[in-house]
Design a protein around this motif. Structure first.
Motif, PDB file in Angstrom:
ATOM      1  N   LYS A   1      -7.931  19.011   5.203  1.00 13.14           N
ATOM      2  CA  LYS A   1      -6.518  18.905   5.572  1.00 13.14           C
ATOM      3  C   LYS A   1      -5.683  18.517   4.349  1.00 13.14           C
ATOM      4  O   LYS A   1      -4.596  19.069   4.112  1.00 13.14           O
ATOM      5  CB  LYS A   1      -6.374  17.848   6.681  1.00 13.14           C
ATOM      6  N   TYR A   2      -6.187  17.583   3.575  1.00 16.84           N
ATOM      7  CA  TYR A   2      -5.518  17.104   2.362  1.00 16.84           C
ATOM      8  C   TYR A   2      -5.289  18.251   1.373  1.00 16.84           C
ATOM      9  O   TYR A   2      -4.181  18.456   0.870  1.00 16.84           O
ATOM     10  CB  TYR A   2      -6.383  16.000   1.764  1.00 16.84           C
ATOM     11  N   LYS A   3      -6.337  19.016   1.105  1.00 16.72           N
ATOM     12  CA  LYS A   3      -6.229  20.097   0.130  1.00 16.72           C
ATOM     13  C   LYS A   3      -5.274  21.183   0.628  1.00 16.72           C
ATOM     14  O   LYS A   3      -4.505  21.764  -0.155  1.00 16.72           O
ATOM     15  CB  LYS A   3      -7.614  20.671  -0.168  1.00 16.72           C
ATOM     16  N   TYR A   4      -5.315  21.456   1.921  1.00 15.88           N
ATOM     17  CA  TYR A   4      -4.427  22.468   2.510  1.00 15.88           C
ATOM     18  C   TYR A   4      -2.960  22.056   2.377  1.00 15.88           C
ATOM     19  O   TYR A   4      -2.104  22.847   1.963  1.00 15.88           O
ATOM     20  CB  TYR A   4      -4.794  22.650   3.988  1.00 15.88           C
ATOM     21  N   ILE A   5      -2.678  20.816   2.680  1.00 11.49           N
ATOM     22  CA  ILE A   5      -1.289  20.345   2.647  1.00 11.49           C
ATOM     23  C   ILE A   5      -0.795  20.185   1.210  1.00 11.49           C
ATOM     24  O   ILE A   5       0.357  20.526   0.901  1.00 11.49           O
ATOM     25  CB  ILE A   5      -1.145  19.048   3.469  1.00 11.49           C
ATOM     26  N   VAL A   6      -1.636  19.703   0.313  1.00  9.79           N
ATOM     27  CA  VAL A   6      -1.243  19.596  -1.096  1.00  9.79           C
ATOM     28  C   VAL A   6      -0.907  20.980  -1.657  1.00  9.79           C
ATOM     29  O   VAL A   6       0.135  21.181  -2.294  1.00  9.79           O
ATOM     30  CB  VAL A   6      -2.365  18.928  -1.915  1.00  9.79           C
ATOM     31  N   ALA A   7      -1.777  21.960  -1.420  1.00 14.36           N
ATOM     32  CA  ALA A   7      -1.578  23.298  -1.984  1.00 14.36           C
ATOM     33  C   ALA A   7      -0.315  23.957  -1.444  1.00 14.36           C
ATOM     34  O   ALA A   7       0.449  24.575  -2.205  1.00 14.36           O
ATOM     35  CB  ALA A   7      -2.796  24.169  -1.694  1.00 14.36           C
ATOM     36  N   ASN A   8      -0.070  23.807  -0.161  1.00 11.69           N
ATOM     37  CA  ASN A   8       1.072  24.501   0.433  1.00 11.69           C
ATOM     38  C   ASN A   8       2.392  23.781   0.203  1.00 11.69           C
ATOM     39  O   ASN A   8       3.447  24.422   0.145  1.00 11.69           O
ATOM     40  CB  ASN A   8       0.814  24.740   1.922  1.00 11.69           C
ATOM     41  N   THR A   9       2.350  22.454   0.056  1.00  8.48           N
ATOM     42  CA  THR A   9       3.577  21.738  -0.325  1.00  8.48           C
ATOM     43  C   THR A   9       3.981  22.115  -1.746  1.00  8.48           C
ATOM     44  O   THR A   9       5.169  22.342  -2.030  1.00  8.48           O
ATOM     45  CB  THR A   9       3.378  20.215  -0.223  1.00  8.48           C
ATOM     46  N   ALA A  10       3.021  22.197  -2.652  1.00  7.64           N
ATOM     47  CA  ALA A  10       3.323  22.632  -4.016  1.00  7.64           C
ATOM     48  C   ALA A  10       3.963  24.012  -4.003  1.00  7.64           C
ATOM     49  O   ALA A  10       4.941  24.262  -4.728  1.00  7.64           O
ATOM     50  CB  ALA A  10       2.039  22.644  -4.851  1.00  7.64           C
ATOM     51  N   ARG A  11       3.447  24.885  -3.164  1.00  3.58           N
ATOM     52  CA  ARG A  11       3.995  26.245  -3.079  1.00  3.58           C
ATOM     53  C   ARG A  11       5.434  26.223  -2.578  1.00  3.58           C
ATOM     54  O   ARG A  11       6.283  27.006  -3.032  1.00  3.58           O
ATOM     55  CB  ARG A  11       3.119  27.093  -2.169  1.00  3.58           C
ATOM     56  N   GLU A  12       5.740  25.332  -1.635  1.00  2.00           N
ATOM     57  CA  GLU A  12       7.117  25.205  -1.151  1.00  2.00           C
ATOM     58  C   GLU A  12       8.070  24.803  -2.283  1.00  2.00           C
ATOM     59  O   GLU A  12       9.249  25.160  -2.256  1.00  2.00           O
ATOM     60  CB  GLU A  12       7.197  24.166  -0.023  1.00  2.00           C
ATOM     61  N   TYR A  13       7.571  24.064  -3.255  1.00  2.00           N
ATOM     62  CA  TYR A  13       8.378  23.628  -4.386  1.00  2.00           C
ATOM     63  C   TYR A  13       8.382  24.653  -5.530  1.00  2.00           C
ATOM     64  O   TYR A  13       8.899  24.382  -6.612  1.00  2.00           O
ATOM     65  CB  TYR A  13       7.868  22.291  -4.920  1.00  2.00           C
ATOM     66  N   GLY A  14       7.784  25.814  -5.293  1.00  4.72           N
ATOM     67  CA  GLY A  14       7.711  26.820  -6.340  1.00  4.72           C
ATOM     68  C   GLY A  14       6.693  26.496  -7.404  1.00  4.72           C
ATOM     69  O   GLY A  14       6.773  26.989  -8.537  1.00  4.72           O
ATOM     70  N   LYS A  15       5.724  25.656  -7.073  1.00  2.00           N
ATOM     71  CA  LYS A  15       4.674  25.260  -8.006  1.00  2.00           C
ATOM     72  C   LYS A  15       3.311  25.602  -7.408  1.00  2.00           C
ATOM     73  O   LYS A  15       3.231  26.077  -6.272  1.00  2.00           O
ATOM     74  CB  LYS A  15       4.773  23.765  -8.316  1.00  2.00           C
ATOM     75  N   VAL A  16       2.252  25.340  -8.172  1.00  3.07           N
ATOM     76  CA  VAL A  16       0.914  25.639  -7.688  1.00  3.07           C
ATOM     77  C   VAL A  16       0.001  24.450  -7.985  1.00  3.07           C
ATOM     78  O   VAL A  16       0.034  23.897  -9.083  1.00  3.07           O
ATOM     79  CB  VAL A  16       0.363  26.938  -8.320  1.00  3.07           C
ATOM     80  N   ALA A  17      -0.776  24.047  -6.991  1.00  3.92           N
ATOM     81  CA  ALA A  17      -1.717  22.936  -7.145  1.00  3.92           C
ATOM     82  C   ALA A  17      -3.131  23.478  -7.258  1.00  3.92           C
ATOM     83  O   ALA A  17      -3.491  24.460  -6.605  1.00  3.92           O
ATOM     84  CB  ALA A  17      -1.616  21.983  -5.956  1.00  3.92           C
TER      85      ALA A  17
END
Length: 474
Positions: free
Chosen positions: A237-253
């Motif tokens: 869950k942590y990795k999913y939310i980190v990756a997709n929040t970064a994408r919302e900010y126009g970044k990549v985790a």
């Protein structure tokens, strides 16, 4: 949460889709979405069918039918989808209804069940510190005539002279200079806070977040410990939310252990403890680091089996680019209180009896958490059962900076394997501790080794760009 509670939640939140997920051998989540109107009590009894032959390391095409059996306790609302979606993790069963012995989540559950049969304790708790990078741009390509990667970050130390920003705003993060600075050097406070808010909404108890040591956006978010399988669920869950929040900010985790040469990599330090009916078993006041003999033997099992264990906790070729001296990487197979250069550290600051734990610092986030946590528990339990004393085997304690020891002194310390192939060789030679109680099957281990050797070969046969520096003018 009961099935009826899940069905009620679907109605109350106007859920349109239910996303059933499972995890493959790599640790990556896979999913199939059903319309909420098609989900009823029978769905949770009969499961959701999928093609197991399309998942690496599962089954051949002649045995492809498999079933996801949903675990209602894992349900949470997806914070990213435009259409309201409920996510539920699942175990994998065969069409006959048997638990699939290559299902990582089932292996984690079997490890917890095995603990209870040993008479040692009733519950094992895990807490991973999974570090990651947040980049602004990532490019890579591998072909017959080219091979390269390139990443960029607005806060990277190599961008102090960049003009493309329309006026360079400076305050870049120096190499190895990123540990907990305030803004404007730390430019990612808000994105990490947003990640934390979403994680909390999804059910995780957040303890803290901060910028990590490396330049170019290295970060860490800590969430509360839980039992083995629940913590593995939480990490996905942590990795999913980190990756997709970064994408919302126009970044990549990325959780890749070593995406940058010459700076610290990203680890996944794992804290562990065992309780018996609510009572902590790792604490003994006044002993070394306030550790009980049972905890010392648990450490003995971890360190004794570490070469084999690392094939599961550090299962990528990139893992061993991080496991080199000089970058805070725990390459020394010893234990110590508070010493971050040791593979096993015992935290001693502000620790209560219930907070007494050990920290295995070698793992990274390419590990499948269900397999990694299960393997760590099995190694520790083997140490307890066999009373493996790390002190007698020369594994410490070492309370000095190992990196500052003489070469002769360092030569006496056992180190982690140097490559994935070496770790897989160690696992092939030392896997019996994993098969106790049928937690891991030999079929699973053999299949896992074959799969990972294939990955290592893919990297080994490819031409590395640095070989042109070394050999082109031969």
């Amino acid at each position: 949460m009961s099935v009826q509670n899940v069905l009620n939640l679907i109605k109350e939140k106007n859920i349109e889709w239910v996303d059933f997920r499972f995890v493959g051998l790599s640790g990556k989540a896979q999913h199939i979405s059903l319309p909420a109107t098609e989900v009823d009590e029978e769905t949770f009894v009969n499961g959701v069918a999928f093609d197991g032959s399309s998942i690496p390391g599962f089954r051949g095409i002649e045995q492809s039918d498999m079933v996801m059996m949903p675990d209602t306790e894992t349900a949470y609302i997806d914070p990213f989808t435009a259409h309201p979606t409920l996510i539920i993790m699942s175990n994998i069963h065969t069409p006959d209804g048997d638990r699939y012995d290559r299902d990582p989540r089932s292996i984690a559950q079997k490890a917890e069940e095995y603990l209870q049969t040993t008479g040692i304790g009733t519950q094992a708790f895990f807490a991973p510190e999974s570090e990651f990078f947040i980049f602004d741009d990532v490019r890579y390509e591998n072909g017959m005539n080219k091979s390269y990667f390139e990443v960029d970050s607005e806060e990277a130390g190599w961008n102090t002279g960049r003009k493309e920003e329309g006026g360079n705003l400076a305050y870049k993060v120096p190499v190895k200079g990123g540990y907990v600075p305030v803004a404007p050097i730390d430019s990612q406070q808000d994105i990490r806070s947003e990640m934390c808010n979403k994680l909390a909404d999804a059910g995780l108890r957040i303890e803290r977040h901060h910028h990590e040591v490396a330049t170019a956006g290295q970060a860490e978010i800590n969430f509360r410990f839980d039992s083995l399988t629940k913590t593995a669920d939480n990490l996905l869950k942590y990795k999913y939310i980190v990756a997709n929040t970064a994408r919302e900010y126009g970044k990549v985790a990325t959780f890749m252990p070593k995406p940058l040469f010459g700076d610290n990599g990203s680890g996944m330090h794992v804290h562990m403890s065992i309780f018996n009916e609510g009572e902590p078993l790792f604490y003994e006041k006044g002993a070394y680091a306030n550790l009980s003999e049972l905890a010392i033997h648990y450490i003995g099992g971890i360190l004794y089996h570490a070469p084999a264990l690392i094939a599961i906790t550090n299962p990528s070729t990139n893992s061993f680019k991080r496991l080199v001296p000089g970058y805070e990487a725990p390459v020394n197979l010893v234990f110590s209180k508070g010493n971050r250069s040791a593979a096993v550290r015992i935290p001693i600051a502000a620790v209560t009896p219930k907070g007494c734990r050990i920290e295995f610092r070698t793992p990274d986030s390419t590990a499948n958490p269900y397999l990694a946590f299960a393997a760590m528990l099995m190694a520790g339990l083997d140490g307890i059962k066999k009373k493996i004393d790390p002190r007698a085997l020369g594994y410490g304690p070492f309370d000095t900076n190992i990196y500052e020891m003489s070469d002769a002194e360092k030569a006496e310390i056992r180190s982690v394997p140097g490559t994935l192939e070496e770790a897989l060789d160690a696992l092939a030679a030392d896997s019996e501790f994993l098969t106790e109680g049928g937690v891991f099957t030999q079929d699973f281990i053999d299949n896992y080794i074959e799969l990972k050797r294939g990955e290592a070969k893919q990297v080994a046969i490819r031409i590395h760009p640095h070989e042109y520096n070394l050999y082109f003018d031969c």
